[in-house]
Design an enzyme around this catalytic site. Structure first.
Site, PDB file in Angstrom:
ATOM      1  N   ASN A 168       8.317 107.167 -54.087  1.00 52.87           N
ATOM      2  CA  ASN A 168       9.023 106.427 -55.142  1.00 52.87           C
ATOM      3  C   ASN A 168       8.389 106.609 -56.518  1.00 52.87           C
ATOM      4  O   ASN A 168       9.068 106.934 -57.494  1.00 52.87           O
ATOM      5  CB  ASN A 168       9.057 104.946 -54.778  1.00 52.87           C
ATOM      6  N   ASP A 206       3.753 116.956 -51.699  1.00 51.01           N
ATOM      7  CA  ASP A 206       3.708 115.879 -50.703  1.00 51.01           C
ATOM      8  C   ASP A 206       3.244 116.481 -49.383  1.00 51.01           C
ATOM      9  O   ASP A 206       3.279 117.699 -49.183  1.00 51.01           O
ATOM     10  CB  ASP A 206       5.076 115.200 -50.551  1.00 51.01           C
ATOM     11  N   ARG A 214       2.054  98.778 -50.620  1.00 52.95           N
ATOM     12  CA  ARG A 214       1.912  97.577 -49.781  1.00 52.95           C
ATOM     13  C   ARG A 214       3.271  97.016 -49.384  1.00 52.95           C
ATOM     14  O   ARG A 214       4.289  97.290 -50.026  1.00 52.95           O
ATOM     15  CB  ARG A 214       1.058  96.514 -50.471  1.00 52.95           C
ATOM     16  N   ARG A 250      -3.222  94.513 -52.548  1.00 47.24           N
ATOM     17  CA  ARG A 250      -3.473  95.933 -52.841  1.00 47.24           C
ATOM     18  C   ARG A 250      -4.748  96.392 -52.134  1.00 47.24           C
ATOM     19  O   ARG A 250      -4.840  97.525 -51.672  1.00 47.24           O
ATOM     20  CB  ARG A 250      -3.609  96.152 -54.349  1.00 47.24           C
ATOM     21  N   SER A 302      -2.494 105.525 -57.214  1.00 50.86           N
ATOM     22  CA  SER A 302      -2.589 104.922 -55.875  1.00 50.86           C
ATOM     23  C   SER A 302      -3.441 103.648 -55.895  1.00 50.86           C
ATOM     24  O   SER A 302      -4.397 103.546 -56.661  1.00 50.86           O
ATOM     25  CB  SER A 302      -3.217 105.925 -54.896  1.00 50.86           C
ATOM     26  N   ASP A 333       1.126  96.661 -66.437  1.00 47.64           N
ATOM     27  CA  ASP A 333       0.922  95.211 -66.515  1.00 47.64           C
ATOM     28  C   ASP A 333       1.343  94.688 -67.891  1.00 47.64           C
ATOM     29  O   ASP A 333       1.977  93.632 -68.014  1.00 47.64           O
ATOM     30  CB  ASP A 333      -0.557  94.865 -66.249  1.00 47.64           C
ATOM     31  N   ARG A 370       5.121  94.574 -68.172  1.00 48.62           N
ATOM     32  CA  ARG A 370       5.709  93.391 -67.506  1.00 48.62           C
ATOM     33  C   ARG A 370       5.584  92.173 -68.410  1.00 48.62           C
ATOM     34  O   ARG A 370       6.542  91.417 -68.597  1.00 48.62           O
ATOM     35  CB  ARG A 370       4.995  93.148 -66.173  1.00 48.62           C
ATOM     36  N   HIS A 414      -6.620  95.729 -61.883  1.00 47.00           N
ATOM     37  CA  HIS A 414      -5.179  95.661 -61.629  1.00 47.00           C
ATOM     38  C   HIS A 414      -4.959  94.726 -60.445  1.00 47.00           C
ATOM     39  O   HIS A 414      -5.002  95.132 -59.298  1.00 47.00           O
ATOM     40  CB  HIS A 414      -4.661  97.062 -61.317  1.00 47.00           C
TER      41      HIS A 414
HETATM   42  N1  LIG Z   1      -1.236 101.647 -60.278  1.00 49.04           N
HETATM   43  C1  LIG Z   1      -0.104 100.978 -60.245  1.00 49.04           C
HETATM   44  O1  LIG Z   1       0.195 100.221 -61.154  1.00 49.04           O
HETATM   45  C2  LIG Z   1       0.845 101.187 -59.106  1.00 49.04           C
HETATM   46  C3  LIG Z   1       0.398 101.768 -57.951  1.00 49.04           C
HETATM   47  N2  LIG Z   1       1.259 101.987 -56.904  1.00 49.04           N
HETATM   48  C4  LIG Z   1       0.718 102.671 -55.733  1.00 49.04           C
HETATM   49  O2  LIG Z   1       1.160 104.021 -55.739  1.00 49.04           O
HETATM   50  C5  LIG Z   1       1.156 104.524 -54.402  1.00 49.04           C
HETATM   51  C6  LIG Z   1       2.506 105.204 -54.096  1.00 49.04           C
HETATM   52  O3  LIG Z   1       3.531 104.248 -54.081  1.00 49.04           O
HETATM   53  P1  LIG Z   1       5.026 104.690 -53.708  1.00 49.04           P
HETATM   54  O4  LIG Z   1       5.368 105.932 -54.424  1.00 49.04           O
HETATM   55  O5  LIG Z   1       5.889 103.505 -53.832  1.00 49.04           O
HETATM   56  O6  LIG Z   1       4.845 105.043 -52.141  1.00 49.04           O
HETATM   57  P2  LIG Z   1       5.754 106.018 -51.274  1.00 49.04           P
HETATM   58  O7  LIG Z   1       5.469 105.709 -49.850  1.00 49.04           O
HETATM   59  O8  LIG Z   1       7.169 105.983 -51.740  1.00 49.04           O
HETATM   60  O9  LIG Z   1       5.185 107.468 -51.629  1.00 49.04           O
HETATM   61  C7  LIG Z   1       3.900 107.870 -51.301  1.00 49.04           C
HETATM   62  C8  LIG Z   1       3.980 109.342 -50.920  1.00 49.04           C
HETATM   63  O10 LIG Z   1       2.657 109.839 -50.722  1.00 49.04           O
HETATM   64  C9  LIG Z   1       2.769 110.844 -49.728  1.00 49.04           C
HETATM   65  N3  LIG Z   1       1.475 111.171 -49.169  1.00 49.04           N
HETATM   66  C10 LIG Z   1       0.725 110.472 -48.273  1.00 49.04           C
HETATM   67  N4  LIG Z   1      -0.418 111.138 -48.013  1.00 49.04           N
HETATM   68  C11 LIG Z   1      -0.402 112.253 -48.761  1.00 49.04           C
HETATM   69  C12 LIG Z   1      -1.297 113.339 -48.943  1.00 49.04           C
HETATM   70  N5  LIG Z   1      -2.476 113.400 -48.279  1.00 49.04           N
HETATM   71  N6  LIG Z   1      -0.954 114.324 -49.793  1.00 49.04           N
HETATM   72  C13 LIG Z   1       0.211 114.291 -50.458  1.00 49.04           C
HETATM   73  N7  LIG Z   1       1.113 113.292 -50.331  1.00 49.04           N
HETATM   74  C14 LIG Z   1       0.798 112.288 -49.506  1.00 49.04           C
HETATM   75  C15 LIG Z   1       3.725 110.247 -48.710  1.00 49.04           C
HETATM   76  O11 LIG Z   1       4.269 111.239 -47.848  1.00 49.04           O
HETATM   77  C16 LIG Z   1       4.752 109.604 -49.627  1.00 49.04           C
HETATM   78  O12 LIG Z   1       5.844 110.464 -49.888  1.00 49.04           O
HETATM   79  C17 LIG Z   1       0.843 103.325 -53.511  1.00 49.04           C
HETATM   80  O13 LIG Z   1      -0.528 103.333 -53.163  1.00 49.04           O
HETATM   81  C18 LIG Z   1       1.156 102.133 -54.402  1.00 49.04           C
HETATM   82  O14 LIG Z   1       0.439 100.980 -54.035  1.00 49.04           O
HETATM   83  C19 LIG Z   1       2.578 101.666 -56.971  1.00 49.04           C
HETATM   84  C20 LIG Z   1       3.067 101.063 -58.109  1.00 49.04           C
HETATM   85  C21 LIG Z   1       2.242 100.740 -59.234  1.00 49.04           C
HETATM   86  O1  LIG Z   2       2.154  95.677 -56.426  1.00 49.70           O
HETATM   87  C1  LIG Z   2       1.889  96.756 -55.878  1.00 49.70           C
HETATM   88  O2  LIG Z   2       1.435  96.878 -54.751  1.00 49.70           O
HETATM   89  C2  LIG Z   2       2.123  97.999 -56.670  1.00 49.70           C
HETATM   90  C3  LIG Z   2       1.515  97.807 -57.994  1.00 49.70           C
HETATM   91  O3  LIG Z   2       0.323  97.978 -58.178  1.00 49.70           O
HETATM   92  C4  LIG Z   2       2.329  97.158 -59.021  1.00 49.70           C
HETATM   93  O4  LIG Z   2       3.565  97.246 -58.977  1.00 49.70           O
HETATM   94  O5  LIG Z   2       1.735  96.539 -59.900  1.00 49.70           O
END
Ligand SMILES: NC(=O)C1=CN([C@@H]2O[C@H](COP(=O)(O)OP(=O)(O)OC[C@H]3O[C@@H](n4cnc5c(N)ncnc54)[C@H](O)[C@@H]3O)[C@@H](O)[C@H]2O)C=CC1
Ligand SMILES: O=C([O-])CC(=O)C(=O)O
Length: 313
Positions: free
Chosen positions: A10, A32, A82, A88, A119, A148, A151, A175
């Site tokens: 996503n 990926d 999560r 987190r 991540s 943040d 938001r 965060h």
């Molecule tokens: N820093 C921030 O503010 C935010 C952080 N996040 C974090 O971002 C991360 C991703 O979230 P989403 O995209 O929603 O998850 P998602 O599940 O939609 O996508 C994660 C992707 O990573 C891939 N993946 C897993 N292991 C891998 C590897 N070794 N090599 C390459 N690809 C791999 C998976 O196949 C999947 O397609 C999560 O840890 C989430 O908590 C999400 C939103 C905000």
């Molecule tokens: O809430 C989560 O797990 C993903 C994230 O870090 C955010 O959206 O701020």
């Protein structure tokens, strides 16, 4: 400019899409681990180019890091998001291994890249990428503060019925629930926000901001992606266009704010060298106390990562 986004889920696919349609890079490589997934997402984004009129080339690969070679910037979004009921920090054991192996591959093929970690748990995954990459701290950073702050700005815009464009703000710290809001540095078209909103309403917005990620997890069953993906793309843009934007970014502190060796969100100048400067604000006693609480929490999770690494060594 070449940008790699690891993780075509996503957040990663949204980031790649923004990088492409805003022509922030000439080439975007999406990686990926899931067979065919990144290829499909990249192809879909490329097929949108004639409709939305951009020419950024988007390419997807399954775990083939040779195709990412010589990237200028790499965004790491790979890892578990999560689910409702999780924090987190609950993601640490799975995501630490993923971020470590991804970072090793990135630096092997793009030793001069600037790395932006997305991540979670964000501050500690930035630590993981930094110690794995062995790059200078100016080139390994985490995205959370822009999200943040966005938001917070969005909630304020709604409450005040004004354009979100006119709201300027900065938040600091980790965060998570311990993030440090700074209403003193929040303005609406140049007017201090405290002149426009009652204290109880402002406090309610700050509390909502702190749990802003969790609010979305509860609504959707997984975490957010439009704002996070766009925020990461905005950091890439500041770097590749050498914009010297001022953003809250997670970086290893080396004495700033009296903190050494902990990764926290602080305002920085972002340009072609990555973190060009860490800006040190003169915090008041209450803000210093909040930052100290945040530091303590992030340090605990960093220690948990050290224990995981020691157990796996
Ligand atoms: N820093 C921030 O503010 C935010 C952080 N996040 C974090 O971002 C991360 C991703 O979230 P989403 O995209 O929603 O998850 P998602 O599940 O939609 O996508 C994660 C992707 O990573 C891939 N993946 C897993 N292991 C891998 C590897 N070794 N090599 C390459 N690809 C791999 C998976 O196949 C999947 O397609 C999560 O840890 C989430 O908590 C999400 C939103 C905000
Ligand atoms: O809430 C989560 O797990 C993903 C994230 O870090 C955010 O959206 O701020």
């Amino acid at each position: 400019m070449k940008v790699t986004v690891v993780g075509a889920g996503n957040v990663g696919a949204t980031c790649a899409d923004v990088l492409a349609y805003r022509e922030i890079a000439n080439e975007v490589v999406l990686v990926d681990i899931k067979e065919g997934f990144a290829e499909g997402k990249a192809l879909d984004i490329w097929q949108k180019a004639p409709i939305n009129l951009y020419d950024t080339r988007t390419v997807g690969v399954t775990n083939d890091y040779s195709r990412t070679a010589d990237s200028d910037v790499v965004v790491i979004t790979s890892g578990l998001p999560r689910k409702p009921g999780m924090t987190r920090d609950d993601l640490i054991s799975t995501n630490a291994g993923i971020v470590k192996s991804v970072t090793e591959n990135i630096v092997k093929y793009s030793p001069n890249a600037i790395i932006i970690v997305v991540s979670n748990p964000l501050d500690v995954m930035t630590y993981a990428a930094h110690i794995t990459s062995k790059l200078p701290r100016t080139r390994v950073m985490g995205m959370a503060g822009i999200l943040d702050t966005a938001r917070y700005r969005a909630f304020l815009a709604e409450e005040l019925n004004v354009s979100p464009k006119d709201i300027q703000a900065v938040l600091m710290g980790g965060h998570g629930d311990t993030m440090v809001p700074l209403p003193r540095y929040t303005t609406v078209g140049g007017i201090p926000v405290t002149e426009l909103i009652a204290e109880d309403k402002l406090n309610a917005i700050i509390e909502r901001t702190k749990s802003g990620g969790g609010e979305l997890v509860k609504l959707m069953g997984t975490s957010a992606w439009y704002a996070p993906g766009s925020a990461a793309a905005q950091m890439v843009e500041a770097i590749v266009r050498d914009q010297r934007r001022v953003f809250p970014v997670c970086v290893k502190l080396e004495g700033e704010y009296g903190i050494d060796g902990v990764y926290l969100g602080v305002p920085v100048i972002l340009g072609k060298n990555g973190i060009e400067k860490v800006i040190e604000l003169q915090l008041n006693d209450e803000e210093k106390q909040l930052l100290e609480t945040s530091r303590g929490h992030v340090k605990e999770v960093m220690d948990a990562l050290d224990n995981i690494n020691a157990a796996n060594a």
